[in-house]
Design a protein around this motif. Structure first.
Motif, PDB file in Angstrom:
ATOM      1  N   GLY A  60     -10.854  25.515  24.061  1.00 27.46           N
ATOM      2  CA  GLY A  60      -9.412  25.348  23.964  1.00 27.46           C
ATOM      3  C   GLY A  60      -8.755  26.574  23.368  1.00 27.46           C
ATOM      4  O   GLY A  60      -9.401  27.435  22.766  1.00 27.46           O
ATOM      5  N   GLU A  61      -7.434  26.661  23.557  1.00 25.58           N
ATOM      6  CA  GLU A  61      -6.667  27.793  23.061  1.00 25.58           C
ATOM      7  C   GLU A  61      -5.384  27.300  22.407  1.00 25.58           C
ATOM      8  O   GLU A  61      -4.918  26.188  22.667  1.00 25.58           O
ATOM      9  CB  GLU A  61      -6.320  28.752  24.212  1.00 25.58           C
ATOM     10  N   GLY A  62      -4.806  28.147  21.542  1.00 24.51           N
ATOM     11  CA  GLY A  62      -3.525  27.811  20.938  1.00 24.51           C
ATOM     12  C   GLY A  62      -3.669  27.251  19.534  1.00 24.51           C
ATOM     13  O   GLY A  62      -4.771  27.128  18.988  1.00 24.51           O
ATOM     14  N   GLU A  63      -2.526  26.903  18.947  1.00 26.81           N
ATOM     15  CA  GLU A  63      -2.508  26.457  17.562  1.00 26.81           C
ATOM     16  C   GLU A  63      -3.058  25.048  17.386  1.00 26.81           C
ATOM     17  O   GLU A  63      -3.525  24.686  16.309  1.00 26.81           O
ATOM     18  CB  GLU A  63      -1.068  26.508  17.027  1.00 26.81           C
ATOM     19  N   ASP A  64      -2.983  24.243  18.436  1.00 24.43           N
ATOM     20  CA  ASP A  64      -3.357  22.831  18.303  1.00 24.43           C
ATOM     21  C   ASP A  64      -4.751  22.543  18.848  1.00 24.43           C
ATOM     22  O   ASP A  64      -5.012  21.458  19.337  1.00 24.43           O
ATOM     23  CB  ASP A  64      -2.332  21.951  19.021  1.00 24.43           C
ATOM     24  N   ILE A  65      -5.664  23.497  18.766  1.00 23.78           N
ATOM     25  CA  ILE A  65      -7.017  23.232  19.238  1.00 23.78           C
ATOM     26  C   ILE A  65      -7.729  22.298  18.269  1.00 23.78           C
ATOM     27  O   ILE A  65      -7.383  22.212  17.089  1.00 23.78           O
ATOM     28  CB  ILE A  65      -7.836  24.534  19.412  1.00 23.78           C
ATOM     29  N   LEU A 104     -25.319  20.596  42.244  1.00 17.94           N
ATOM     30  CA  LEU A 104     -23.895  20.257  42.268  1.00 17.94           C
ATOM     31  C   LEU A 104     -23.005  21.295  41.612  1.00 17.94           C
ATOM     32  O   LEU A 104     -21.801  21.339  41.878  1.00 17.94           O
ATOM     33  CB  LEU A 104     -23.681  18.908  41.565  1.00 17.94           C
ATOM     34  N   GLY A 105     -23.570  22.115  40.724  1.00 26.05           N
ATOM     35  CA  GLY A 105     -22.749  23.094  40.032  1.00 26.05           C
ATOM     36  C   GLY A 105     -21.946  22.473  38.902  1.00 26.05           C
ATOM     37  O   GLY A 105     -22.366  21.504  38.252  1.00 26.05           O
ATOM     38  N   ALA A 106     -20.734  22.994  38.688  1.00 22.66           N
ATOM     39  CA  ALA A 106     -19.956  22.661  37.500  1.00 22.66           C
ATOM     40  C   ALA A 106     -19.495  21.214  37.446  1.00 22.66           C
ATOM     41  O   ALA A 106     -19.156  20.720  36.369  1.00 22.66           O
ATOM     42  CB  ALA A 106     -18.753  23.593  37.390  1.00 22.66           C
ATOM     43  N   VAL A 107     -19.487  20.495  38.575  1.00 18.48           N
ATOM     44  CA  VAL A 107     -19.107  19.076  38.516  1.00 18.48           C
ATOM     45  C   VAL A 107     -20.101  18.278  37.674  1.00 18.48           C
ATOM     46  O   VAL A 107     -19.773  17.217  37.148  1.00 18.48           O
ATOM     47  CB  VAL A 107     -18.986  18.487  39.945  1.00 18.48           C
ATOM     48  N   ALA A 108     -21.313  18.833  37.489  1.00 20.92           N
ATOM     49  CA  ALA A 108     -22.334  18.194  36.661  1.00 20.92           C
ATOM     50  C   ALA A 108     -22.552  18.934  35.347  1.00 20.92           C
ATOM     51  O   ALA A 108     -23.544  18.699  34.652  1.00 20.92           O
ATOM     52  CB  ALA A 108     -23.657  18.098  37.420  1.00 20.92           C
ATOM     53  N   HIS A 126     -16.496  10.091  29.328  1.00 22.15           N
ATOM     54  CA  HIS A 126     -15.612  10.487  30.434  1.00 22.15           C
ATOM     55  C   HIS A 126     -14.751  11.653  29.973  1.00 22.15           C
ATOM     56  O   HIS A 126     -13.913  11.508  29.089  1.00 22.15           O
ATOM     57  CB  HIS A 126     -14.746   9.290  30.833  1.00 22.15           C
ATOM     58  N   SER A 127     -14.969  12.829  30.563  1.00 22.26           N
ATOM     59  CA  SER A 127     -14.272  14.044  30.132  1.00 22.26           C
ATOM     60  C   SER A 127     -13.670  14.722  31.352  1.00 22.26           C
ATOM     61  O   SER A 127     -14.225  15.676  31.902  1.00 22.26           O
ATOM     62  CB  SER A 127     -15.252  14.979  29.412  1.00 22.26           C
ATOM     63  N   PRO A 128     -12.510  14.241  31.801  1.00 20.81           N
ATOM     64  CA  PRO A 128     -11.943  14.684  33.070  1.00 20.81           C
ATOM     65  C   PRO A 128     -11.149  15.976  32.943  1.00 20.81           C
ATOM     66  O   PRO A 128     -10.796  16.423  31.847  1.00 20.81           O
ATOM     67  CB  PRO A 128     -11.017  13.526  33.433  1.00 20.81           C
ATOM     68  N   CYS A 129     -10.862  16.554  34.095  1.00 15.54           N
ATOM     69  CA  CYS A 129     -10.024  17.747  34.172  1.00 15.54           C
ATOM     70  C   CYS A 129      -9.575  17.915  35.615  1.00 15.54           C
ATOM     71  O   CYS A 129     -10.151  17.297  36.521  1.00 15.54           O
ATOM     72  CB  CYS A 129     -10.802  18.984  33.715  1.00 15.54           C
ATOM     73  N   PRO A 130      -8.574  18.754  35.879  1.00 19.07           N
ATOM     74  CA  PRO A 130      -8.245  19.070  37.274  1.00 19.07           C
ATOM     75  C   PRO A 130      -9.448  19.668  37.991  1.00 19.07           C
ATOM     76  O   PRO A 130     -10.243  20.414  37.400  1.00 19.07           O
ATOM     77  CB  PRO A 130      -7.106  20.087  37.137  1.00 19.07           C
ATOM     78  N   THR A 131      -9.582  19.354  39.265  1.00 20.96           N
ATOM     79  CA  THR A 131     -10.744  19.811  40.036  1.00 20.96           C
ATOM     80  C   THR A 131     -10.857  21.322  40.040  1.00 20.96           C
ATOM     81  O   THR A 131     -11.964  21.880  40.066  1.00 20.96           O
ATOM     82  CB  THR A 131     -10.672  19.258  41.467  1.00 20.96           C
ATOM     83  N   SER A 132      -9.732  22.025  39.986  1.00 21.52           N
ATOM     84  CA  SER A 132      -9.758  23.495  39.985  1.00 21.52           C
ATOM     85  C   SER A 132     -10.504  24.048  38.779  1.00 21.52           C
ATOM     86  O   SER A 132     -11.042  25.168  38.836  1.00 21.52           O
ATOM     87  CB  SER A 132      -8.335  24.045  39.995  1.00 21.52           C
ATOM     88  N   MET A 133     -10.584  23.278  37.702  1.00 17.25           N
ATOM     89  CA  MET A 133     -11.282  23.742  36.506  1.00 17.25           C
ATOM     90  C   MET A 133     -12.786  23.549  36.601  1.00 17.25           C
ATOM     91  O   MET A 133     -13.516  23.917  35.676  1.00 17.25           O
ATOM     92  CB  MET A 133     -10.737  23.018  35.276  1.00 17.25           C
ATOM     93  N   LYS A 134     -13.250  22.993  37.713  1.00 16.43           N
ATOM     94  CA  LYS A 134     -14.683  22.828  37.943  1.00 16.43           C
ATOM     95  C   LYS A 134     -15.216  23.862  38.936  1.00 16.43           C
ATOM     96  O   LYS A 134     -16.348  23.739  39.418  1.00 16.43           O
ATOM     97  CB  LYS A 134     -14.972  21.417  38.461  1.00 16.43           C
ATOM     98  N   ASP A 135     -14.429  24.865  39.243  1.00 17.46           N
ATOM     99  CA  ASP A 135     -14.835  25.889  40.201  1.00 17.46           C
ATOM    100  C   ASP A 135     -15.420  27.104  39.489  1.00 17.46           C
ATOM    101  O   ASP A 135     -15.074  27.411  38.354  1.00 17.46           O
ATOM    102  CB  ASP A 135     -13.636  26.343  41.046  1.00 17.46           C
ATOM    103  N   TRP A 140     -14.843  23.913  33.127  1.00 20.77           N
ATOM    104  CA  TRP A 140     -14.727  22.848  32.136  1.00 20.77           C
ATOM    105  C   TRP A 140     -16.041  22.087  31.992  1.00 20.77           C
ATOM    106  O   TRP A 140     -16.678  21.726  32.983  1.00 20.77           O
ATOM    107  CB  TRP A 140     -13.615  21.875  32.529  1.00 20.77           C
ATOM    108  N   GLY A 141     -16.438  21.832  30.758  1.00 24.51           N
ATOM    109  CA  GLY A 141     -17.717  21.183  30.496  1.00 24.51           C
ATOM    110  C   GLY A 141     -17.580  19.711  30.190  1.00 24.51           C
ATOM    111  O   GLY A 141     -17.599  19.314  29.025  1.00 24.51           O
ATOM    112  N   GLY A 142     -17.419  18.911  31.199  1.00 23.88           N
ATOM    113  CA  GLY A 142     -17.341  17.476  30.997  1.00 23.88           C
ATOM    114  C   GLY A 142     -17.528  16.744  32.306  1.00 23.88           C
ATOM    115  O   GLY A 142     -17.174  17.266  33.373  1.00 23.88           O
ATOM    116  N   ILE A 143     -18.104  15.556  32.238  1.00 21.97           N
ATOM    117  CA  ILE A 143     -18.377  14.759  33.432  1.00 21.97           C
ATOM    118  C   ILE A 143     -17.373  13.618  33.531  1.00 21.97           C
ATOM    119  O   ILE A 143     -17.115  12.914  32.554  1.00 21.97           O
ATOM    120  CB  ILE A 143     -19.825  14.232  33.408  1.00 21.97           C
ATOM    121  N   SER A 144     -16.811  13.451  34.720  1.00 24.41           N
ATOM    122  CA  SER A 144     -15.900  12.337  34.984  1.00 24.41           C
ATOM    123  C   SER A 144     -16.711  11.171  35.526  1.00 24.41           C
ATOM    124  O   SER A 144     -17.130  11.191  36.683  1.00 24.41           O
ATOM    125  CB  SER A 144     -14.828  12.756  35.996  1.00 24.41           C
TER     126      SER A 144
END
Length: 475
Positions: free
Chosen positions: A167-172, A293-297, A328-337, A344-348
């Motif tokens: 994460g980034e920013g003041e509120d990490i 599977l790559g980053a999706v896993a 469950h650690s979701p994110c936009p699909t673009s962050m799994k590329d 992003w390191g999390g599995i949905s």
């Protein structure tokens, strides 16, 4: 099957769930369940022949389990609901037979490390969640003095990271240093709460990751090798040492190795108040799946070898694992590329947890359903103050039920998923059972029908810690 019928008279019960195989704490048997005021009022062999209800749900040929209590999900409110918010995340959980979840404090902006952030999160959840929920507070550097106000507000417990969550920013949501961990444990022990820990050694994983990236090693196995079991073991040992000094109750989240389980089991044997959680992905996927599977896993700790997975299952069977939760650690699909270290390191996986454990644990491995139900429902309810309100099918408990067809096999498709972003490492996997309906306090909140799924209600409520069993911990 699985459809409502109207009764001519309206007395005694609001709802009878008729004709199912009911998973009780120590057996599975055919029974009818009578529900009154949102609670289980009767569990008998034949209720409909001598009682009446406003509605009857025909569960003939189906299994009825306590709804899963998922103690580890990330729904990312406030501000990151476009990753996953209460609306879509709770819908996916309902579709997976989960009736209560406990939302983690990080990823939202701001994270739940002070009272104002908790209030923002609750405002966003109001009237939106399909199922009931509780909330974790967070322990980060600089907020030890804020833990008491969060405890008073009703958080279940506190979560801390021993490695950098990103994460980034003041509120990490920053990882704890040793002094924060020690002082935080003292305060959490004083408050009578439990501390949930992501246990990986930051010095080990950050050094190995930096060396791999510098050498141009950015593939799946390079990431896996940068987070060895050693990092988990070092962090578990350090946390147990501090807990012995402070008397703090601990819960280790998403443990990936049998060696770490053994360390925690030894601490239990010494009388320490400590529990351990693992996740469906460690029990159903291996490092070969990361390569395929790559980053999706991608997750942290990473998936392990098939041999390690079998040792973890042996620990489950031996009763050394207390809780199974999705993380469950979701994110936009673009962050799994792309780059494995940057993705992003999390599995949905919230929607698939119960079905995966029934398929792998019961259908394939023959583990009795009451045992699986203990890890998925009863133990989390007891550990986190939700028992005797929730956690099993028994008179006086809330009527939180997962209704399952153990004879229906299907292949998971992205179109089945109700989460916001339709990626999952389980897509394409054949499952030997299917959730047909989910009830929360006797309300059908999800139903799977031949013409598609139906999310029928959003009646989920926030459960304050003091609404459960008054603070008694399982352990």
């Amino acid at each position: 099957m699985g459809q409502f019928e109207q009764s001519e008279q309206f007395e005694q019960f609001e709802l009878i769930v008729r004709g199912g195989m009911v998973v009780l704490s120590n057996e599975v048997r055919p029974a009818d369940i009578g529900i009154r005021n949102g609670k289980i009022a009767a569990v008998v062999d034949d209720l409909t022949s001598r009682s009446q209800a406003a509605q009857v749900y025909d569960a003939s040929g189906l299994y009825i389990m306590p709804g899963m209590i998922d103690a580890h999900v990330h729904l990312n409110e406030p501000a990151l609901g476009h990753w996953e918010g209460f609306e879509t995340g709770s819908a996916a959980l309902a579709a997976g037979g989960c009736t209560t979840y406990i939302d983690m404090p990080l990823n939202g902006v701001p994270p739940t490390v002070r009272l104002e952030a908790l209030e923002k999160k609750l405002a966003l959840a109001d009237g939106v969640s399909a199922v009931d929920f509780a909330l974790w507070g967070g322990l980060v550097p600089g907020n030890v003095e804020r833990l008491a106000e969060l405890a008073e507000a009703g958080v279940i417990g506190f979560k801390a990271f021993m490695s950098c969550p990103g994460g980034e920013g003041e509120d990490i949501f920053a990882e704890v240093d040793e002094l924060t961990l020690y002082e935080g444990m003292k305060e959490i022990a004083r408050l009578g709460k439990v501390l949930a820990l992501h246990a990986e050694s930051e010095p080990i994983v950050s050094k190995l990751a930096k060396e791999a990236v510098a050498a141009g090693k950015r593939g799946a196995m390079d990431f896996v090798n940068s987070r060895p079991v050693l990092a988990e073991l070092e962090a578990v040992n350090r946390a147990l040492f501090f807990a012995e000094l402070t008397g703090c109750a601990l819960h280790f989240v998403h443990i990936s190795s049998s060696e770490a389980v053994e360390l925690i089991s030894s601490a239990k044997a010494r009388g320490m108040n400590v529990t351990v959680e693992t996740c469906p992905h460690y029990l159903t996927l291996t490092l070969e799946d990361v390569v395929r599977l790559g980053a999706v896993a991608k997750c942290a700790p990473p998936l392990r070898s098939s041999e390690e997975q079998e040792r973890l299952w042996a620990a489950v069977r031996a009763g050394k694992i207390d809780i199974i939760a999705s993380d469950h650690s979701p994110c936009p699909t673009s962050m799994k590329d792309g780059d494995m270290f940057e993705a992003w390191g999390g599995i949905s996986g919230a929607q698939s947890s119960l079905e995966l454990m029934l398929d792998e644990g019961h259908v394939r491995r023959g583990i009795p359903l009451p045992e699986l139900s203990k890890w998925l429902s009863l133990n989390p309810a007891k550990r986190f103050g939700l028992y005797p309100r929730k956690g099993e099918i028994a008179i006086g408990m809330e009527a939180d039920l997962a209704i399952i067809d153990m004879g229906e096999s299907y292949t998971l498709a992205s179109s089945d998923l109700l989460q916001r972003h339709k990626h999952s490492p389980y897509i394409g996997r054949s499952l030997g059972c299917r959730v047909k309906a989910t009830m929360v306090r006797g309300n059908v909140v999800y139903e799977q029908k031949p013409d598609g799924v139906k999310l029928t209600a959003r009646t989920g409520r926030w459960i304050r810690y003091d609404e459960g069993n008054g603070g008694k911990l399982y352990g």
